[in-house]
Design a protein around this motif. Structure first.
Motif, short mmCIF file in Angstrom:
data_model
loop_
_atom_site.label_atom_id
_atom_site.label_comp_id
_atom_site.label_asym_id
_atom_site.label_seq_id
_atom_site.Cartn_x
_atom_site.Cartn_y
_atom_site.Cartn_z
N TYR A 229 0.87 -1.18 0.00
CA TYR A 229 0.00 0.00 0.00
C TYR A 229 0.90 1.23 0.00
N ILE A 230 0.50 2.24 -0.74
CA ILE A 230 1.26 3.49 -0.72
C ILE A 230 0.39 4.58 -0.11
N MET A 231 0.97 5.23 0.90
CA MET A 231 0.23 6.28 1.61
C MET A 231 0.73 7.65 1.24
N GLU A 232 -0.18 8.58 1.16
CA GLU A 232 0.16 10.00 1.03
C GLU A 232 -0.81 10.75 1.92
N GLN A 233 -0.30 11.65 2.70
CA GLN A 233 -1.13 12.52 3.52
C GLN A 233 -2.28 11.81 4.22
N GLY A 234 -1.94 10.73 4.88
CA GLY A 234 -2.91 10.11 5.77
C GLY A 234 -3.89 9.14 5.16
N LYS A 235 -3.72 8.84 3.87
CA LYS A 235 -4.59 7.80 3.30
C LYS A 235 -3.86 7.02 2.22
N VAL A 236 -4.46 5.89 1.86
CA VAL A 236 -3.86 5.06 0.82
C VAL A 236 -4.20 5.65 -0.54
N VAL A 237 -3.16 5.81 -1.38
CA VAL A 237 -3.41 6.37 -2.71
C VAL A 237 -3.22 5.32 -3.80
N LEU A 238 -2.59 4.22 -3.46
CA LEU A 238 -2.37 3.17 -4.45
C LEU A 238 -2.08 1.88 -3.72
N ASP A 239 -2.62 0.77 -4.22
CA ASP A 239 -2.20 -0.52 -3.67
C ASP A 239 -2.23 -1.58 -4.74
N GLY A 240 -1.54 -2.66 -4.49
CA GLY A 240 -1.50 -3.72 -5.48
C GLY A 240 -0.52 -4.80 -5.07
N THR A 241 -0.36 -5.80 -5.92
CA THR A 241 0.63 -6.83 -5.61
C THR A 241 2.01 -6.19 -5.68
N ALA A 242 2.96 -6.83 -5.01
CA ALA A 242 4.32 -6.28 -5.01
C ALA A 242 4.84 -6.15 -6.44
N ASP A 243 4.53 -7.13 -7.27
CA ASP A 243 4.98 -7.08 -8.67
C ASP A 243 4.38 -5.90 -9.41
N ALA A 244 3.07 -5.71 -9.23
CA ALA A 244 2.39 -4.61 -9.92
C ALA A 244 2.98 -3.27 -9.48
N LEU A 245 3.26 -3.14 -8.19
CA LEU A 245 3.80 -1.87 -7.71
C LEU A 245 5.22 -1.64 -8.23
N ARG A 246 6.01 -2.71 -8.25
CA ARG A 246 7.39 -2.57 -8.75
C ARG A 246 7.42 -2.11 -10.20
N ASN A 247 6.38 -2.49 -10.95
CA ASN A 247 6.34 -2.15 -12.38
C ASN A 247 5.55 -0.89 -12.68
N ASN A 248 4.97 -0.29 -11.65
CA ASN A 248 4.16 0.91 -11.85
C ASN A 248 5.09 2.12 -12.06
N GLU A 249 4.84 2.88 -13.12
CA GLU A 249 5.75 3.98 -13.48
C GLU A 249 5.87 5.03 -12.38
N ASP A 250 4.74 5.37 -11.76
CA ASP A 250 4.78 6.39 -10.70
C ASP A 250 5.57 5.89 -9.49
N VAL A 251 5.37 4.62 -9.16
CA VAL A 251 6.08 4.05 -8.02
C VAL A 251 7.57 4.03 -8.33
N LYS A 252 7.90 3.65 -9.55
CA LYS A 252 9.32 3.62 -9.95
C LYS A 252 9.92 5.00 -9.77
N GLU A 253 9.20 5.98 -10.25
CA GLU A 253 9.74 7.33 -10.23
C GLU A 253 9.89 7.88 -8.82
N PHE A 254 8.85 7.69 -8.01
CA PHE A 254 8.88 8.31 -6.68
C PHE A 254 9.54 7.47 -5.61
N TYR A 255 9.41 6.16 -5.71
CA TYR A 255 9.84 5.32 -4.59
C TYR A 255 10.97 4.36 -4.92
N LEU A 256 11.23 4.16 -6.19
CA LEU A 256 12.30 3.21 -6.52
C LEU A 256 13.46 3.91 -7.22
N GLY A 257 13.53 5.22 -7.10
CA GLY A 257 14.67 5.93 -7.65
C GLY A 257 14.53 6.30 -9.12
#
Ligand SMILES: Nc1ncnc2c1ncn2[C@@H]1O[C@H](COP(=O)(O)OP(=O)(O)OP(=O)(O)O)[C@@H](O)[C@H]1O
Ligand SMILES: [Mg+2]
Length: 279
Positions: A229-257
């Motif tokens: 689950y990814i939280m921003e400002q006190g709530k969940v803004v995105l969730d998914g399987t670990a694989d889906a999150l690892r491949n998500n462009e926004d997650v890559k950009e903000f959380y995976l460098g």
């Protein structure tokens, strides 16, 4: 040894069962006025490792403290929603009762007792237990973390990594159904992060302990979690399987460098966020 809990192996179907932990639309307020969680919901299936990710101040530690009841010690309160563990409401219950129900939180910054030995710290973790298997469980913890057995001095002199191991070992001593871990990677070298996360995975597999893992190190957390689950400002803004999150462009950009580490300037980041808020 800790008996394996009666937990079915984590399969695709396990998420369809009722979750071990369900946080439903909770609001948390500190000091009667500061609203920090704004309708947070998440679920953790029995036997799973679930990651809760987010930037500084998103409310990750607050979420864990709401679950473990430790909010009370900081003048915080769940003012809306509900937290259900093992089919029973636990929001509003005292922290020691929550430990007895099977949830143990490993606090951020490790919080071991510095002027006690490792052994004494481990015994402290077993404070809710009346059984005779405490000694056997101490040996089990030492088998996961052999270094702790070698270091017989005060825990305050252990290295950061060893203190993290001791904090996790102390949680195991409570024989919890679920461990809440707040940033186990904090302050550890990349090599040690790998080692600690491999042990977290091993503990989950061997003992069937369910784990909710709060991390800023998304890469490490998603390497062991099945869901995030990814939280921003006190709530969940995105969730998914670990694989889906690892491949998500926004997650890559903000959380995976990101690709090629194109760190945005603050100004760009703000406009990027306006366009791409996960709301
Ligand atoms: N005891 C408290 N009293 C008042 N406000 C608090 C308290 N604890 C946390 N907050 C506020 O709640 C917000 C969320 O804090 P929290 O510690 O839950 O974030 P976090 O996601 O764990 O951040 P980090 O990654 O830095 O650990 C922050 O704005 C913080 O200032
Ligand atoms: Mg925190």
């Amino acid at each position: 040894m800790i008996e394996p809990l009666d937990i079915a192996p984590l399969t695709a179907t396990s998420t369809t069962l009722s979750p071990l932990l369900a946080v439903r639309n909770i609001e948390v307020v500190y000091d009667d006025v500061i609203l920090v969680l704004r309708g947070l919901s998440l679920e953790v299936p029995k036997g799973a490792i679930v990651a809760l990710l987010g930037a500084n101040g998103a409310g990750k530690s607050t979420a864990l403290k709401a679950i473990s009841g430790l909010l009370k010690t900081e003048d915080g309160e769940v003012t809306r929603g509900e937290i259900v563990f093992d089919s029973e409401r636990i929001d509003g219950i005292d922290p020691d009762k929550i430990v007895r129900r099977g949830i143990f939180q490993v606090m951020e910054g490790r919080r071991i007792v510095a002027d006690m030995t490792s052994l004494e710290n481990l015994k402290l973790g077993a404070f809710t237990r009346r059984d005779r298997e405490v000694d056997a469980d101490i040996e089990m913890v030492f088998s996961y973390f052999p270094r702790l057995k070698e270091r017989t001095g005060l825990a305050g002199y252990l290295s950061g990594g060893e203190q993290q191991m001791l904090a996790i070992g102390r949680a195991l001593m409570a024989r919890p159904k679920m461990i809440l871990m707040d940033e186990p990677s904090m302050g550890l070298s990349p090599l040690l992060v790998k080692e600690v996360f491999a042990i977290i995975k091993q503990i989950n597999r061997d003992l069937g302990v369910t784990i909710l893992l709060v991390e800023q190190n998304a890469r490490a957390a998603l390497s062991v979690a099945s869901h995030g689950y990814i939280m921003e400002q006190g709530k969940v803004v995105l969730d998914g399987t670990a694989d889906a999150l690892r491949n998500n462009e926004d997650v890559k950009e903000f959380y995976l460098g990101g690709a090629g580490d194109q760190r945005k300037s603050f100004k760009n980041l703000k406009s990027f966020k306006r366009r791409k808020r996960w709301l």
